[in-house]
Design a protein around this motif. Structure first.
Motif, PDB file in Angstrom:
ATOM      1  N   VAL A 115     -97.533 -47.510   0.138  1.00  0.00           N
ATOM      2  CA  VAL A 115     -98.216 -46.093   0.792  1.00  0.00           C
ATOM      3  C   VAL A 115     -99.625 -45.859   0.092  1.00  0.00           C
ATOM      4  N   HIS A 116    -100.603 -45.879   0.895  1.00  0.00           N
ATOM      5  CA  HIS A 116    -102.124 -45.621   0.551  1.00  0.00           C
ATOM      6  C   HIS A 116    -102.684 -44.537   1.274  1.00  0.00           C
ATOM      7  N   TRP A 117    -103.501 -43.753   0.468  1.00  0.00           N
ATOM      8  CA  TRP A 117    -104.225 -42.654   0.859  1.00  0.00           C
ATOM      9  C   TRP A 117    -105.648 -43.199   0.694  1.00  0.00           C
ATOM     10  N   PHE A 118    -106.455 -43.267   1.598  1.00  0.00           N
ATOM     11  CA  PHE A 118    -107.940 -43.773   1.323  1.00  0.00           C
ATOM     12  C   PHE A 118    -108.815 -42.592   1.090  1.00  0.00           C
ATOM     13  N   LEU A 119    -109.712 -42.742   0.134  1.00  0.00           N
ATOM     14  CA  LEU A 119    -110.372 -41.549  -0.081  1.00  0.00           C
ATOM     15  C   LEU A 119    -111.668 -41.391   0.565  1.00  0.00           C
ATOM     16  N   GLU A 120    -112.010 -40.391   0.932  1.00  0.00           N
ATOM     17  CA  GLU A 120    -113.142 -39.684   1.690  1.00  0.00           C
ATOM     18  C   GLU A 120    -114.322 -40.311   1.141  1.00  0.00           C
ATOM     19  N   GLN A 121    -114.406 -40.174  -0.212  1.00  0.00           N
ATOM     20  CA  GLN A 121    -115.578 -40.587  -1.067  1.00  0.00           C
ATOM     21  C   GLN A 121    -115.079 -41.459  -2.270  1.00  0.00           C
ATOM     22  N   SER A 122    -115.430 -42.848  -2.321  1.00  0.00           N
ATOM     23  CA  SER A 122    -114.928 -43.539  -3.416  1.00  0.00           C
ATOM     24  C   SER A 122    -115.539 -43.001  -4.685  1.00  0.00           C
ATOM     25  N   LYS A 123    -114.885 -43.177  -5.929  1.00  0.00           N
ATOM     26  CA  LYS A 123    -114.961 -42.498  -7.232  1.00  0.00           C
ATOM     27  C   LYS A 123    -115.167 -43.507  -8.146  1.00  0.00           C
ATOM     28  N   ARG A 124    -116.572 -43.192  -8.797  1.00  0.00           N
ATOM     29  CA  ARG A 124    -116.853 -44.111  -9.996  1.00  0.00           C
ATOM     30  C   ARG A 124    -115.932 -44.010 -10.973  1.00  0.00           C
TER      31      ARG A 124
END
Length: 658
Positions: free
Chosen positions: A133-142
């Motif tokens: 199960v994957h939740w894609f992030l709205e903004q990638s985090k460094r």
């Protein structure tokens, strides 16, 4: 959706369409946005390959099975230390060794809903009938050490809630490559990492409340852990489907109780003989090794409750020293001191930041001043929470900073929480990061304090010296604790400071929701509903006035208008959701349409639903869409048949004419 679409959804500008030539690198320089994706045929290092372009990823997807949703800045080392971007929160739900046998996609979706998690972006089914199960992030985090650690904490918590593999933890892990065959669910939904952090914080707070809920099953320390009736029940043996989890949990219990690895393994081999059927000896050995070499120092109380079916909880934290006995203060305590200093100056102070920091001392030791670095951190936190506003004029050494309290309700609650922590002598949870921000009040319009505004009282429920919303012959009631803080803040910040008024206003909101079949307890626990109630307050104040503006038109008029506005907003919201649903299903395949229909029917049949009427309406719209598609197919087939028949008749006519 195929791999190309999913990959672009995850990585966006972290991969390129084609490989850069050396001359292009010299002209454009180094791109800090790019990252390497690792693919693998299995979980061994020898079969791992790193790619950096979409073309390479699509080419190797035919020969490779696994991939990393998150990207790295090195192409030769897949480690936490080389992680660059975190793009997704991913969970592995295993269906091996008797665990999660027979689990289906609707079961996974039900677990996600029950956990209060947002809709995932992608669900992939594995050959063993497990799920990724994957939740894609709205903004990638460094990536950073601190972020990676918190990511793993949240990932572990989600895995526990979804019956997932709590050992498959870490943002650097591999997951199965999605294909058209193994992708069983895909949506355009994305989630912010802050929302996941907020969800995790709520779960942690709930777990702390569980200490009181499970008071009868409370365990005082590690030394009594193995003697607790719940653990003794597990030691009597478990059935297939529980053995792996039970073995790992008991190994952690022995570890926490001070037993060495060999002794724990010997005990667990004896315990294994009571299981039906028994585990393989090598599996027992692996579980013990995993427990003793892993980062967990004690078993999960939740797992002990699930395995034993008995009440159990424990808190093994050192007792916190009083502030006056500590060398350093917690940041929440300094927040209270900063707010007290600003309030003593009339709610607004001006000067250089160093001068201001020099004037702030500890509430328990006036000789101890706040460190300048801590002062800046406190100001940033209070500004982020919407409690303070900061305005800087000038540059360099001549710069002047103005600090002003803009939300007194939040300020007093923040200071009250800090004061309560200083006075509280019971054991404290030292496991949470001290920088975790608990903003208990959101929504509504911030109430600014002018320099002349006076604050009276010192209790938690002290209010601003504003006109009472009720008769002055009786004292204002405290703010109700069973009303959502966002709704309370929306009224309080407009001068409605009496708890009785706020409680009655919330009652009108509840009655409005009841008109649509929404039960009371579901309103406060559903964030979109709370946001609608805050919006209703704002619209009502525009028409019926407020205390702080001096144009309040009376309680009865206010409550009646609030009730009507709340009904209108909810009706509009429900209509918008239904319209969006209709637009979404128009683009789905017949198979997916049928699948969603079955899910809706199962949901309505088995489980309580927050908005049952909306789900019923969705099911009707879905049935209309299916019916319309059948009619279109029927019409197309008949049209084709009529056209063929006409052509045949024409050919026959031409032959006859000849």
């Amino acid at each position: 959706m195929n791999l190309a679409g999913i990959a672009v959804n995850i990585y966006r500008d972290q991969l390129t369409n084609k490989k850069k030539k050396q001359s292009e690198k010299q002209q454009t320089g180094y791109n800090s946005r790019l990252g390497w994706v690792f693919v693998s045929k299995d979980f061994t290092k020898e079969t791992t390959k790193a790619v950096r372009t979409y073309g390479s990823l699509f080419n190797v997807s035919k020969d490779y099975t696994y991939f990393t949703p998150n990207t790295f800045y090195r192409n030769d080392l897949r480690r936490l230390s080389t992680l660059r971007w975190i793009n997704a929160m991913s969970i592995d739900i295993d269906a091996k060794n008797g665990e999660n046998t027979g689990m289906t996609l609707p079961d996974v979706q039900e677990l996600i809903t029950e956990a209060g998690l947002p809709m995932p972006s992608l669900i992939v089914q594995t050959p063993s009938k497990g799920f990724h199960v994957h939740w894609f992030l709205e903004q990638s985090k460094r990536a950073s050490d601190k972020l990676n650690a918190h990511y793993s904490r949240i990932q572990t918590c989600i895995a526990e809630m979804l019956q997932g593999d709590v050992h498959a933890i870490g943002p650097e892990r591999l997951f199965r490559l999605p294909t058209e065959e193994n992708t069983v669910f895909h949506s355009q939904e994305r989630v912010s990492f802050d929302d996941l952090c907020e969800w995790f914080q709520l779960i942690q707070e709930q777990d702390q409340q569980d200490v009181h809920t499970y008071k009868k099953g409370f365990c005082k320390g590690y030394e009594t852990l193995l003697q607790h009736p719940a653990v003794q029940k597990i030691l009597e043996g478990v059935h297939e489907g529980q053995r792996d989890t039970a073995c790992y949990t008991l190994a952690l219990a022995y570890k926490a109780a001070g037993y060495d690895e060999k002794t724990a393994e010997a005990y667990l081999h004896n315990w294994n003989q009571k299981n039906t059927p028994q585990m393989r000896q090598i599996e027992v050995k692996r579980k013990v090794k995993s427990a003793y070499n892993g980062r967990f120092h004690a078993p999960s109380a939740k797992k002990i409750r699930e395995l034993s079916g008995m009440l159990f909880s424990y808190v093994i934290w050192e007792e916190a020293k009083p502030r006056e006995e500590r060398t350093y203060s917690h940041i929440q305590e300094w927040e209270g001191d900063v707010l007290a200093f600003i309030r003593a100056q009339g709610g607004r102070v001006t000067g250089s930041q160093r001068d201001l920091a020099e004037q702030i001392t500890s509430s328990v030791n006036t000789d101890k001043k706040i460190p300048y670095a801590t002062f800046k951190k406190v100001i940033a936190r209070l500004e982020e929470q919407g409690i303070l506003s900061k305005k800087v004029s000038g540059k360099g050494r001549g710069a002047s900073t103005e600090l002003c309290i803009i939300d007194e309700l939040k300020a007093r609650r923040t200071q009250s929480e800090a004061s309560k922590k200083e006075q509280d002598t019971v054991p404290k949870n030292n496991g949470l990061n001290s920088n975790t921000i608990k903003d208990t009040v959101v929504g509504g319009m911030a109430l600014s304090l002018s320099q002349g505004t006076e604050v009276t009282g010192s209790s938690q429920y002290s209010t601003l010296n504003l006109p009472c919303t009720y008769s002055t012959s009786r004292q204002p009631a405290p703010l109700p604790g069973n009303v959502p803080s966002a709704f309370t803040s929306a009224l309080f910040n407009r001068g409605f400071t009496d708890g009785r008024f706020i409680f009655r206003a919330w009652g009108k909101v509840q009655l409005a929701f009841k008109e649509f079949g929404i039960v009371y307890h579901s309103i406060a626990s559903t964030p979109p509903y709370v946001r609608l109630s805050v919006e209703a307050v704002g619209l009502t104040v525009q028409k019926r006035g407020s205390i702080i503006a001096g144009d309040f038109k009376g309680e009865d008029s206010f409550f009646k208008y609030l009730f009507g506005v709340m009904k209108g907003l909810f009706k509009k919201s429900r209509s918008a959701q239904l319209t969006q649903f209709v637009e979404e299903i128009e683009h789905l395949s017949d198979v997916m349409l049928s699948h969603i229909g079955m899910e809706l029917e199962e949901t309505l049949k088995k489980h309580p639903v927050v908005d049952r009427e909306l789900q019923v309406a969705k099911l009707r719209e879905l049935e209309r869409e299916e019916s319309a598609r059948k009619r279109r197919k029927h019409y197309t087939n008949h049209t084709a048949f009529d056209l063929t028949s006409s052509l045949n008749q024409f050919k026959l006519f031409m032959k006859t004419d000849d």
